[in-house]
Design a protein around this motif. Structure first.
Motif, PDB file in Angstrom:
ATOM      1  N   THR A 296     -73.430   0.553 -33.467  1.00 54.21           N
ATOM      2  CA  THR A 296     -72.486  -0.404 -32.887  1.00 54.21           C
ATOM      3  C   THR A 296     -71.129  -0.323 -33.580  1.00 54.21           C
ATOM      4  OG1 THR A 296     -74.310  -1.923 -32.362  1.00 54.21           O
ATOM      5  CG2 THR A 296     -72.080  -2.839 -32.377  1.00 54.21           C
ATOM      6  N   PHE A 299     -69.233   2.858 -32.683  1.00 55.23           N
ATOM      7  CA  PHE A 299     -68.714   2.894 -31.312  1.00 55.23           C
ATOM      8  C   PHE A 299     -67.209   2.627 -31.273  1.00 55.23           C
ATOM      9  CE2 PHE A 299     -67.858   0.880 -27.152  1.00 55.23           C
ATOM     10  CZ  PHE A 299     -68.264   1.933 -26.327  1.00 55.23           C
ATOM     11  N   PHE A 369     -69.347   7.967 -33.070  1.00 55.98           N
ATOM     12  CA  PHE A 369     -70.460   7.301 -32.397  1.00 55.98           C
ATOM     13  C   PHE A 369     -71.620   8.273 -32.160  1.00 55.98           C
ATOM     14  CE2 PHE A 369     -72.388   5.921 -28.241  1.00 55.98           C
ATOM     15  CZ  PHE A 369     -73.136   4.876 -28.782  1.00 55.98           C
TER      16      PHE A 369
END
Length: 397
Positions: A296, A299, A369
């Motif tokens: 997360t 990202f 990511f």
């Protein structure tokens, strides 16, 4: 009561050594890496400075082991900090005229840092009984996270205005304080190995120990794989996430280090309290939770979401880390602690060198990511193979 006071005194002294020495080392790594990037404009040189501290502990694992086996943890910690003080004076004095001395500084301080890490693990095994190990490990290492936070906060506050002589003043003072605290540690008897093997026999000696203690073997490999992958990603991302992915200024690099340290400190406190209440955490579950937040954060959805996710990535990482590290210490015979600690850090550093190198290449090709996904999948596959190998060995037995 006197025993309780003695235990508290020992914990405080080791805590102070951790705080001062790790703060000085961490500040050096971050500042030298940033200074190199600022002076040369090369991201590669900056990354070299970050992983240069891991080189000598891998190449000279035998020498580190023999030194930690022959020298008491008190003397080892005192010697390491005194020499680190001299190295800091040399490196920061030359830095303004020759920026790439930062690589030499990273290598030297990293080697001394590795000696201290081994010395701290041996000290815990030496000074504390097995009943106190699981609570002592996170308690003494809380200083490590506070130290990282202080180092990161310093970078965030100065906003690139820190000069080499400022860094010299801070690091020299911290190494001196750590040396004084090490001097105040009591002399203590500990179990020693019957003979220190030569470098050629080190692998054979360690292999024999692993074969004779299956629980130690499993705990040791689990620790190496976990830290190599997860902390390797931390080293890849702690500069690339704010500077490369989010496009933030250098002050946010220090802020991310502070976020990391706060998360690790909270994790240490939570682990300590849960352990005191008899709760046992499953490392794999904590690793999976950490992986979710790692991806997360990577990202790169924005400053707030990435930094909050990074907090929980490190928080769950630490919960797994403490359990795995405690398992290694508890499963290791007292006389073998210097050997296991030396090889442990050499193994972790070797793994992190690989993950940092490959991670940097992956980021350039596919972004942070996708790199995080590759790291997570690699870890889960490795743990699955380790679990399969352990079950197969048990069936043979």
């Amino acid at each position: 009561m006197s025993n309780t006071l003695s235990t508290k005194k020992l914990t405080i002294l080791i805590w102070i050594i951790n705080l001062c020495a790790i703060c000085a080392s961490t500040l050096s790594y971050i500042y030298l890496s940033y200074y190199t990037y600022k002076e040369t404009g090369s991201l590669l040189y900056s990354q070299i400075v970050l992983f240069s501290p891991m080189v000598l502990p891998v190449l000279f694992v035998g020498q580190i082991y023999r030194l930690s086996d022959r020298v008491s943890p008190r003397a080892l910690l005192l010697l390491s900090n005194a020499v680190a003080l001299l190295v800091a004076i040399l490196v920061y004095s030359v830095l303004p005229t020759f920026a790439l001395i930062a690589v030499v500084g990273g290598i030297a301080i990293g080697a001394l840092d590795a000696l201290q890490r081994v010395g701290r693990i041996v000290a815990i095994k030496c000074y504390f009984n097995s009943q106190n190990v699981e609570s002592t490990v996170p308690l003494t290492l809380t200083a490590q996270f506070i130290a990282g936070g202080i180092a990161g906060a310093a970078m965030a506050l100065v906003k690139g205005e820190m000069m080499p002589w400022h860094a010299l003043l801070i690091t020299a003072t911290l190494f001196a304080c750590a040396a004084i605290a090490a001097f105040l540690l009591p002399r203590a008897e500990r179990s020693v190995s019957t003979g220190v093997p030569a470098s050629t026999a080190l692998i054979a000696t360690f292999s024999a120990l692993m074969k004779s203690t299956p629980q130690l073997r499993h705990s040791f490999i689990s620790f190496i794989v976990f830290v190599s992958v997860y902390q390797g990603f931390f080293n890849v991302s702690r500069i690339l996430l704010p500077a490369h992915v989010l496009g933030l200024s250098e002050g946010y690099v220090g802020l991310l280090q502070a976020v990391n340290s706060i998360a690790a400190l909270v994790g240490a406190i939570v682990y300590y309290r849960l352990n005191k209440r008899g709760h046992r955490l499953a490392p794999l579950s904590m690793a999976c939770a950490s992986a979710l937040f790692m991806m997360t954060a990577a990202f790169g959805g924005g400053f707030s979401s990435s930094y909050v996710a990074y907090f929980f990535y490190i928080f769950f990482f630490e919960l797994a880390f403490f359990k795995l590290q405690s398992d290694v210490v508890l499963a290791t015979p007292g006389h073998a602690m210097p050997l296991v600690a030396s090889v442990q850090y050499a193994g972790v550093y070797a793994g992190m060198i690989v993950t940092i190198f490959l991670g940097t290449l992956l980021v350039e090709q596919v972004g942070l990511f996708i790199t995080s996904i590759v790291f997570v999948v690699t870890y889960l596959l490795a743990i699955k193979l380790l679990s399969f190998g352990t079950r197969a060995a048990e069936q043979v037995v």
